[in-house]
Motif scaffolding. Structure first.
Motif, PDB file in Angstrom:
ATOM      1  N   VAL A  76       0.828  -1.209   0.000  1.00  0.00           N
ATOM      2  CA  VAL A  76       0.000   0.000   0.000  1.00  0.00           C
ATOM      3  C   VAL A  76       0.862   1.259   0.000  1.00  0.00           C
ATOM      4  CG1 VAL A  76      -1.638   1.309   1.446  1.00  0.00           C
ATOM      5  CG2 VAL A  76      -2.032  -1.087   0.998  1.00  0.00           C
ATOM      6  N   THR A  77       2.105   1.159   0.450  1.00  0.00           N
ATOM      7  CA  THR A  77       2.974   2.348   0.461  1.00  0.00           C
ATOM      8  C   THR A  77       3.214   2.888  -0.946  1.00  0.00           C
ATOM      9  OG1 THR A  77       4.931   0.908   0.409  1.00  0.00           O
ATOM     10  CG2 THR A  77       4.133   1.624   2.565  1.00  0.00           C
ATOM     11  N   LEU A  78       3.009   2.068  -1.963  1.00  0.00           N
ATOM     12  CA  LEU A  78       3.149   2.561  -3.333  1.00  0.00           C
ATOM     13  C   LEU A  78       2.032   3.533  -3.710  1.00  0.00           C
ATOM     14  CD1 LEU A  78       4.203  -0.736  -5.140  1.00  0.00           C
ATOM     15  CD2 LEU A  78       5.661   1.204  -4.582  1.00  0.00           C
ATOM     16  N   TYR A  79       0.975   3.590  -2.900  1.00  0.00           N
ATOM     17  CA  TYR A  79      -0.120   4.528  -3.132  1.00  0.00           C
ATOM     18  C   TYR A  79       0.057   5.808  -2.318  1.00  0.00           C
ATOM     19  CZ  TYR A  79      -2.638   0.809  -5.550  1.00  0.00           C
ATOM     20  OH  TYR A  79      -3.002  -0.173  -6.430  1.00  0.00           O
ATOM     21  N   SER A 136      11.920  -0.727  -5.007  1.00  0.00           N
ATOM     22  CA  SER A 136      11.163   0.082  -5.956  1.00  0.00           C
ATOM     23  C   SER A 136      10.947   1.494  -5.427  1.00  0.00           C
ATOM     24  CB  SER A 136       9.817  -0.580  -6.253  1.00  0.00           C
ATOM     25  OG  SER A 136      10.001  -1.860  -6.807  1.00  0.00           O
ATOM     26  N   ILE A 137      10.639   1.598  -4.145  1.00  0.00           N
ATOM     27  CA  ILE A 137      10.433   2.920  -3.549  1.00  0.00           C
ATOM     28  C   ILE A 137      11.717   3.743  -3.597  1.00  0.00           C
ATOM     29  CG2 ILE A 137       9.930   4.112  -1.378  1.00  0.00           C
ATOM     30  CD1 ILE A 137       7.980   1.865  -0.722  1.00  0.00           C
ATOM     31  N   VAL A 138      12.835   3.097  -3.305  1.00  0.00           N
ATOM     32  CA  VAL A 138      14.122   3.804  -3.354  1.00  0.00           C
ATOM     33  C   VAL A 138      14.448   4.242  -4.782  1.00  0.00           C
ATOM     34  CG1 VAL A 138      16.597   3.553  -2.963  1.00  0.00           C
ATOM     35  CG2 VAL A 138      14.991   2.629  -1.309  1.00  0.00           C
ATOM     36  N   TYR A 173       6.850  10.987 -15.913  1.00  0.00           N
ATOM     37  CA  TYR A 173       7.591   9.722 -15.987  1.00  0.00           C
ATOM     38  C   TYR A 173       7.649   9.027 -14.620  1.00  0.00           C
ATOM     39  CZ  TYR A 173      11.503   6.501 -16.389  1.00  0.00           C
ATOM     40  OH  TYR A 173      12.290   5.388 -16.346  1.00  0.00           O
ATOM     41  N   VAL A 174       7.841   9.807 -13.550  1.00  0.00           N
ATOM     42  CA  VAL A 174       7.890   9.226 -12.204  1.00  0.00           C
ATOM     43  C   VAL A 174       6.528   8.663 -11.821  1.00  0.00           C
ATOM     44  CG1 VAL A 174       8.280   9.739  -9.767  1.00  0.00           C
ATOM     45  CG2 VAL A 174       9.779  10.729 -11.502  1.00  0.00           C
ATOM     46  N   LYS A 175       5.463   9.376 -12.148  1.00  0.00           N
ATOM     47  CA  LYS A 175       4.123   8.872 -11.865  1.00  0.00           C
ATOM     48  C   LYS A 175       3.842   7.580 -12.641  1.00  0.00           C
ATOM     49  CE  LYS A 175       2.090  13.407 -10.896  1.00  0.00           C
ATOM     50  NZ  LYS A 175       1.040  14.390 -11.289  1.00  0.00           N
ATOM     51  N   LYS A 176       4.262   7.562 -13.886  1.00  0.00           N
ATOM     52  CA  LYS A 176       4.067   6.353 -14.694  1.00  0.00           C
ATOM     53  C   LYS A 176       4.873   5.191 -14.138  1.00  0.00           C
ATOM     54  CE  LYS A 176       4.442   4.715 -19.463  1.00  0.00           C
ATOM     55  NZ  LYS A 176       4.844   5.077 -20.861  1.00  0.00           N
ATOM     56  N   LEU A 177       6.092   5.459 -13.694  1.00  0.00           N
ATOM     57  CA  LEU A 177       6.918   4.406 -13.096  1.00  0.00           C
ATOM     58  C   LEU A 177       6.286   3.857 -11.822  1.00  0.00           C
ATOM     59  CD1 LEU A 177       9.616   2.854 -13.104  1.00  0.00           C
ATOM     60  CD2 LEU A 177      10.620   4.765 -11.822  1.00  0.00           C
ATOM     61  N   ASN A 178       5.723   4.738 -11.015  1.00  0.00           N
ATOM     62  CA  ASN A 178       5.068   4.294  -9.785  1.00  0.00           C
ATOM     63  C   ASN A 178       3.837   3.427 -10.099  1.00  0.00           C
ATOM     64  OD1 ASN A 178       5.057   4.660  -6.757  1.00  0.00           O
ATOM     65  ND2 ASN A 178       2.986   5.354  -7.226  1.00  0.00           N
ATOM     66  N   HIS A 180       3.450   1.568 -12.776  1.00  0.00           N
ATOM     67  CA  HIS A 180       3.952   0.285 -13.270  1.00  0.00           C
ATOM     68  C   HIS A 180       4.383  -0.621 -12.107  1.00  0.00           C
ATOM     69  CE1 HIS A 180       3.365   1.447 -17.255  1.00  0.00           C
ATOM     70  NE2 HIS A 180       4.549   1.980 -17.544  1.00  0.00           N
ATOM     71  N   MET A 181       4.990  -0.024 -11.085  1.00  0.00           N
ATOM     72  CA  MET A 181       5.401  -0.801  -9.923  1.00  0.00           C
ATOM     73  C   MET A 181       4.185  -1.368  -9.186  1.00  0.00           C
ATOM     74  SD  MET A 181       8.639  -0.957  -9.876  1.00  0.00           S
ATOM     75  CE  MET A 181      10.095  -0.149 -10.535  1.00  0.00           C
ATOM     76  N   ARG A 182       3.142  -0.564  -9.061  1.00  0.00           N
ATOM     77  CA  ARG A 182       1.926  -1.063  -8.409  1.00  0.00           C
ATOM     78  C   ARG A 182       1.331  -2.234  -9.184  1.00  0.00           C
ATOM     79  NH1 ARG A 182      -0.176   4.790  -7.258  1.00  0.00           N
ATOM     80  NH2 ARG A 182      -1.137   4.533  -9.288  1.00  0.00           N
ATOM     81  N   THR A 183       1.289  -2.112 -10.508  1.00  0.00           N
ATOM     82  CA  THR A 183       0.746  -3.198 -11.325  1.00  0.00           C
ATOM     83  C   THR A 183       1.602  -4.453 -11.220  1.00  0.00           C
ATOM     84  OG1 THR A 183      -0.132  -1.559 -12.885  1.00  0.00           O
ATOM     85  CG2 THR A 183       0.038  -3.822 -13.646  1.00  0.00           C
ATOM     86  N   ALA A 184       2.932  -4.274 -11.234  1.00  0.00           N
ATOM     87  CA  ALA A 184       3.831  -5.427 -11.178  1.00  0.00           C
ATOM     88  C   ALA A 184       3.684  -6.186  -9.870  1.00  0.00           C
ATOM     89  CB  ALA A 184       5.282  -4.960 -11.363  1.00  0.00           C
ATOM     90  N   PHE A 185       3.594  -5.472  -8.756  1.00  0.00           N
ATOM     91  CA  PHE A 185       3.497  -6.155  -7.470  1.00  0.00           C
ATOM     92  C   PHE A 185       2.100  -6.706  -7.225  1.00  0.00           C
ATOM     93  CE2 PHE A 185       7.345  -3.647  -6.649  1.00  0.00           C
ATOM     94  CZ  PHE A 185       8.169  -4.672  -6.228  1.00  0.00           C
ATOM     95  N   THR A 186       1.095  -6.109  -7.825  1.00  0.00           N
ATOM     96  CA  THR A 186      -0.236  -6.716  -7.756  1.00  0.00           C
ATOM     97  C   THR A 186      -0.240  -8.073  -8.454  1.00  0.00           C
ATOM     98  OG1 THR A 186      -1.288  -4.540  -7.712  1.00  0.00           O
ATOM     99  CG2 THR A 186      -2.654  -6.404  -8.334  1.00  0.00           C
ATOM    100  N   CYS A 187       0.380  -8.128  -9.623  1.00  0.00           N
ATOM    101  CA  CYS A 187       0.444  -9.399 -10.371  1.00  0.00           C
ATOM    102  C   CYS A 187       1.300 -10.428  -9.639  1.00  0.00           C
ATOM    103  CB  CYS A 187       0.998  -9.153 -11.770  1.00  0.00           C
ATOM    104  SG  CYS A 187      -0.041  -8.098 -12.814  1.00  0.00           S
TER     105      CYS A 187
END
Length: 224
Positions: A76-79, A136-138, A173-178, A180-187
């Protein structure tokens, strides 16, 4: 740990042993007890074999569910707000530390083996999930700061009435990267759950039927 078991031996009746305690333990259920006696080199030897079945509800409620909640808390920290790096990293690190402590405490309560058990693989996968969320957060923070320091300063006239952009706002770009990280960890978390739930259910059924076949074979030997 398995508590001390009270039993009475009577080689002349039935199976030779009768269990006197409760069969429903905290983590196991005592399905059957077998008494055997034989002579080896002029010495009488008596053996007691106990067959246990795991109480899987104990592990679901006390191990699997809390560990999944910790991983979801880290995810959830990715949100969180991208500018709020301190809260993002502190919550995720705390989740990982609690998960490691939980794994160590659980490992001390179950029998130790030289091979990896299913519960060990479960905790290792969840700890890797937390670890990669932290990385990912770092990385997102690194890209965000690099974008801020490398941006140009826009000079506007003094009478310009439009609202100036926030210099600390994350770039697209940073928002898009974030995202993508949320989608990757959800999967990845969904994949872990989809793999472990059928494997756990299959192992429970295999153990149960294997013990039933052993009982049937023993009954056939007695009948013969």
């Amino acid at each position: 740990m398995i508590p001390l078991i009270a039993a009475s031996f009577n080689p002349q009746e039935g199976d030779g042993v009768s269990f006197l305690g409760t069969r429903y333990l905290l983590e196991y259920y005592l399905r059957k007890e077998i008494y055997t006696s034989f002579v080896d080199h002029n010495a009488s030897i008596a053996g007691l074999e106990l067959w246990f079945k795991n109480q899987y509800r104990y592990y679901i409620g006390n191990v699997m569910l809390p560990s999944v909640m910790l991983v979801i808390l880290c995810y959830v920290t990715l949100y969180f707000d991208i500018n709020d790096f301190n809260d993002r990293i502190m919550v995720s690190l705390t989740s990982l530390l609690v998960l490691v402590t939980f794994f160590t405490d659980t490992s001390q309560k179950i029998p130790r083996t030289s091979y990896l058990k299913l519960i060990d693989v479960w905790f290792v996968c969840l700890m890797f999930e937390d670890f990669f969320v932290i990385l990912s957060i770092v990385y997102i923070e690194y890209v965000h700061r690099k974008t801020l320091f490398g941006s140009f300063v826009r000079v506007q006239p003094a009478d310009f009435k439009a609202e100036a952009p926030n210099p600390a706002a994350p770039s697209p770009y940073v928002k898009k990267l974030n995202r993508h990280m949320r989608t990757a960890f959800t999967c990845s978390l969904s994949l872990v759950l989809l793999v472990f739930i059928p494997i756990g259910a299959y192992n429970l059924n295999v153990n149960y039927h294997g013990m039933s076949l052993a009982e049937a074979k023993q009954q056939e030997q007695k009948a013969a």
